[in-house]
Design a protein around this motif. Structure first.
Motif, PDB file in Angstrom:
ATOM      1  N   ALA A   1     -36.850 -21.615  23.567  1.00 34.02           N
ATOM      2  CA  ALA A   1     -35.731 -22.412  23.229  1.00 34.02           C
ATOM      3  C   ALA A   1     -36.195 -23.782  23.014  1.00 34.02           C
ATOM      4  O   ALA A   1     -35.569 -24.366  22.140  1.00 34.02           O
ATOM      5  CB  ALA A   1     -34.364 -22.322  24.260  1.00 34.02           C
TER       6      ALA A   1
ATOM      7  N   ARG B   1     -38.277 -24.360  20.018  1.00 31.93           N
ATOM      8  CA  ARG B   1     -37.350 -24.558  18.833  1.00 31.93           C
ATOM      9  C   ARG B   1     -36.668 -25.965  18.449  1.00 31.93           C
ATOM     10  O   ARG B   1     -36.658 -26.423  17.451  1.00 31.93           O
ATOM     11  CB  ARG B   1     -36.317 -23.461  18.701  1.00 31.93           C
ATOM     12  CG  ARG B   1     -37.136 -21.984  18.480  1.00 31.93           C
ATOM     13  CD  ARG B   1     -36.058 -20.748  18.543  1.00 31.93           C
ATOM     14  NE  ARG B   1     -36.811 -19.606  18.690  1.00 31.93           N
ATOM     15  CZ  ARG B   1     -36.613 -18.790  19.598  1.00 31.93           C
ATOM     16  NH1 ARG B   1     -35.791 -19.262  20.769  1.00 31.93           N
ATOM     17  NH2 ARG B   1     -37.214 -17.672  19.618  1.00 31.93           N
TER      18      ARG B   1
ATOM     19  N   ARG C   1     -27.388 -26.983  21.662  1.00 32.00           N
ATOM     20  CA  ARG C   1     -27.988 -25.804  20.875  1.00 32.00           C
ATOM     21  C   ARG C   1     -28.817 -24.863  21.661  1.00 32.00           C
ATOM     22  O   ARG C   1     -28.761 -23.680  21.700  1.00 32.00           O
ATOM     23  CB  ARG C   1     -28.638 -26.079  19.667  1.00 32.00           C
ATOM     24  CG  ARG C   1     -29.212 -25.098  18.632  1.00 32.00           C
ATOM     25  CD  ARG C   1     -29.529 -25.475  17.499  1.00 32.00           C
ATOM     26  NE  ARG C   1     -29.995 -24.303  16.578  1.00 32.00           N
ATOM     27  CZ  ARG C   1     -30.056 -24.510  15.013  1.00 32.00           C
ATOM     28  NH1 ARG C   1     -30.055 -25.621  14.455  1.00 32.00           N
ATOM     29  NH2 ARG C   1     -30.663 -23.298  14.622  1.00 32.00           N
ATOM     30  N   VAL C   2     -29.544 -25.718  22.547  1.00 30.82           N
ATOM     31  CA  VAL C   2     -30.479 -24.808  23.482  1.00 30.82           C
ATOM     32  C   VAL C   2     -29.564 -24.135  24.353  1.00 30.82           C
ATOM     33  O   VAL C   2     -29.953 -22.763  24.831  1.00 30.82           O
ATOM     34  CB  VAL C   2     -31.373 -25.962  24.326  1.00 30.82           C
ATOM     35  CG1 VAL C   2     -32.159 -25.457  25.575  1.00 30.82           C
ATOM     36  CG2 VAL C   2     -32.132 -26.605  23.402  1.00 30.82           C
TER      37      VAL C   2
ATOM     38  N   ARG D   1     -26.541 -22.815  23.791  1.00 34.53           N
ATOM     39  CA  ARG D   1     -26.071 -21.540  23.024  1.00 34.53           C
ATOM     40  C   ARG D   1     -27.321 -20.721  22.996  1.00 34.53           C
ATOM     41  O   ARG D   1     -27.155 -19.198  22.987  1.00 34.53           O
ATOM     42  CB  ARG D   1     -25.796 -22.083  21.737  1.00 34.53           C
ATOM     43  CG  ARG D   1     -24.953 -20.951  21.085  1.00 34.53           C
ATOM     44  CD  ARG D   1     -24.178 -21.448  19.906  1.00 34.53           C
ATOM     45  NE  ARG D   1     -25.039 -22.147  18.821  1.00 34.53           N
ATOM     46  CZ  ARG D   1     -24.986 -23.731  18.801  1.00 34.53           C
ATOM     47  NH1 ARG D   1     -24.050 -24.269  19.462  1.00 34.53           N
ATOM     48  NH2 ARG D   1     -25.662 -24.250  17.959  1.00 34.53           N
ATOM     49  N   GLU D   2     -28.688 -20.793  22.753  1.00 32.61           N
ATOM     50  CA  GLU D   2     -29.641 -20.076  22.536  1.00 32.61           C
ATOM     51  C   GLU D   2     -30.051 -19.210  24.023  1.00 32.61           C
ATOM     52  O   GLU D   2     -30.380 -18.265  23.839  1.00 32.61           O
ATOM     53  CB  GLU D   2     -30.971 -20.788  22.222  1.00 32.61           C
ATOM     54  CG  GLU D   2     -30.981 -21.320  20.798  1.00 32.61           C
ATOM     55  CD  GLU D   2     -32.248 -21.676  20.087  1.00 32.61           C
ATOM     56  OE1 GLU D   2     -33.176 -21.490  21.046  1.00 32.61           O
ATOM     57  OE2 GLU D   2     -32.284 -22.415  18.976  1.00 32.61           O
TER      58      GLU D   2
END
Length: 482
Positions: A52, A55, A223-224, A226-227
């Motif tokens: 994560a 990304r 976002r991390v 959520r991932e």
């Protein structure tokens, strides 16, 4: 990937913090500082967090698409090597993070070092430990459901089996044995509730908090989070790396579960004793004696009692470690992992053993039925019978007590007292009182929800079975997305 035997570590490794130092750490410091022998089990979660993070670095323009692809491929290869035992930590790998970075460097060269940008071991370990405990909590939940299922299945066979109910370990009132067994299921349901409530609070992602102040790089903690399957990113970077409430709370849930397992174990020890003789354990879930050939011991139940001390001790260890720490991260927090790991391991071995013991035990219905009325357990039926005829309970209680005293002096049953003796005790004690002086009538009279009557117990059984179906679904949910 479980803990690592320190003797199995090979030479090699590279510290993550050596640039400011002219020499390496003294051997005494290194021996005290190393944690990879137990935190290696966090490797799969550290690798998931690294994917994560890679990304988010690519989205921030700090990795090219080619670098991202190579890094993700190397992380996948490293994970496979770890799982197969082909990559192991070394004696110089201080912790799981150091070991895995070494693995990346071996696969990617200098590119393997780019992944460290924007994160610290402080937010890494806080993230890894949350992921690990959230994942293992579901495994524990699944095992709690298995134990509850075993109790529920036994309860179904004994919805109307009479048994002596006890208070102060003295015979009190008749109950059904199914009711007694279900009484051990409800604490397990509360344990499951605690795990789910805990999971909701633990679903906060620290990654992106850095050492304590966040990062100047254009990261995306939301976002991390959520991932990685978290509900949110940490709202305060200092608290994110300092917080170990989630460990302490998990350990409280584990300790409370241990207490419930200990109480169940204690009852099984009593039930299987010669004095009780209510239950016979299957040979596969009992042990013998090295000197007394006749012995059949309820060792699983006894170990459940004993291991509750480990679970309570783990909670005390972490609370004591935390109580005086200043913000933000302190090395004392290294002491959070071994108690948490030990609690997980303890429940992982105790719960299946208890489930097997309960599911295979034989209930001796004849012994239970014979014991149900012993000890004047029907005395309350007399008092309630008087109350239904308008006698104040205080007076009814006193009259019933006199009746019990008379029976005890004559060593006879309540139903064996003559009509004249009944009237001598109280003019309200008429011969019709004998209609309630049977175990079956006492049980049948308990019709209110939650009581021990066969119909009420059957309703309770159905409700519990439905709840366990929901819990099986929750326990099966994956925590960490790929």
């Amino acid at each position: 990937m479980d803990s690592v035997d320190p003797q199995s570590l090979s030479a090699g490794g590279a510290r993550l913090w050596g640039g400011r130092f002219a020499g390496g750490p003294a051997e005494a410091l290194a021996r005290l500082s190393v944690s990879v022998q137990f935190d290696w089990r966090l490797a799969p979660y550290d690798l998931a967090a690294s994917r994560a993070h890679a990304r988010v670095l690519a989205r921030a323009g700090l990795f090219t698409n080619d670098e991202l692809g190579r890094t993700l491929a190397a992380l996948d290869d490293l994970e496979a090597a770890c799982a197969a035992g082909l990559f192991r930590p070394t004696v110089e790998d201080e912790d799981v993070h150091t070991a895995l970075e070494r693995g990346l460097l071996e696969r990617l060269g200098a590119l393997g070092g780019k992944l460290r940008a924007g994160r610290s071991r402080n937010d890494q370990v806080a993230t890894d430990l949350r992921l690990y405990l959230r994942d293992r909590a579901r495994g524990i939940a699944a095992r709690l459901v298995e134990l509850a299922d075993a109790l529920v299945e036994q309860a179904e066979r004994h919805l109307d089996t009479p048994a002596p109910g006890m208070t102060h370990l003295q015979h009190a009132q008749p109950v059904t044995f199914g009711h007694q067994l279900l009484a051990h299921v409800h604490p397990l349901l509360r344990d499951l509730d605690r795990l789910r409530d805990w999971d909701a609070r633990a679903a906060v992602c620290p990654l992106g908090s850095g050492a304590l102040a966040g990062s100047s790089l254009p990261l995306d903690p939301v976002r991390v989070a959520r991932e990685l399957g978290f509900a949110s990113a940490a709202p305060n970077s200092i608290d994110a790396v300092s917080d170990r409430d989630f460990v302490a709370e998990f350990l409280f849930a584990a300790a409370m579960t241990g207490v419930h397992l200990s109480r169940l174990g204690e009852e099984v020890v009593l039930w299987t004793s010669q004095e009780f003789g209510w239950v016979e354990l299957d040979d596969s879930f009992a042990t013998g004696s090295s000197i007394m050939p006749q012995k059949k011991n309820a060792d699983i139940a006894e170990l459940a009692r004993g291991k509750s001390g480990r679970l309570i001790g783990a909670l005390v260890t972490v609370l004591t470690m935390l109580k005086g720490l200043p913000l933000a991260y302190d090395r004392d927090m290294q002491e959070d992992k071994e108690p948490a790991f030990d609690a997980v391991d303890t429940l992982d071995v105790v719960l299946p053993a208890l489930a097997g013991m309960i599911s295979t035990m034989t209930v001796r219905v004849d012994r239970l039925a014979a014991a149900a009325p012993v000890g004047y357990t029907l005395a309350t039926e007399v008092a309630d019978w008087l109350v239904r005829r308008g006698v104040p309970f205080r007076e009814a209680h006193d009259a019933t007590g006199q009746l019990v005293a008379l029976c005890a002096s004559r060593d006879c049953r309540l139903s064996e007292v003559s009509d004249d003796d009944l009237r001598a005790i109280s003019p309200h004690l008429e011969p019709e009182v004998r209609e309630v002086l049977s175990v079956r009538s006492a049980l049948a009279a308990r019709t209110t929800p939650g009581s021990t009557g066969p119909k009420a117990v059957a309703d309770q059984w159905g409700d519990v079975a439905d709840k366990l179906t929901d819990w099986r679904d929750w326990a099966a949910l994956p925590v960490v997305p790929r």
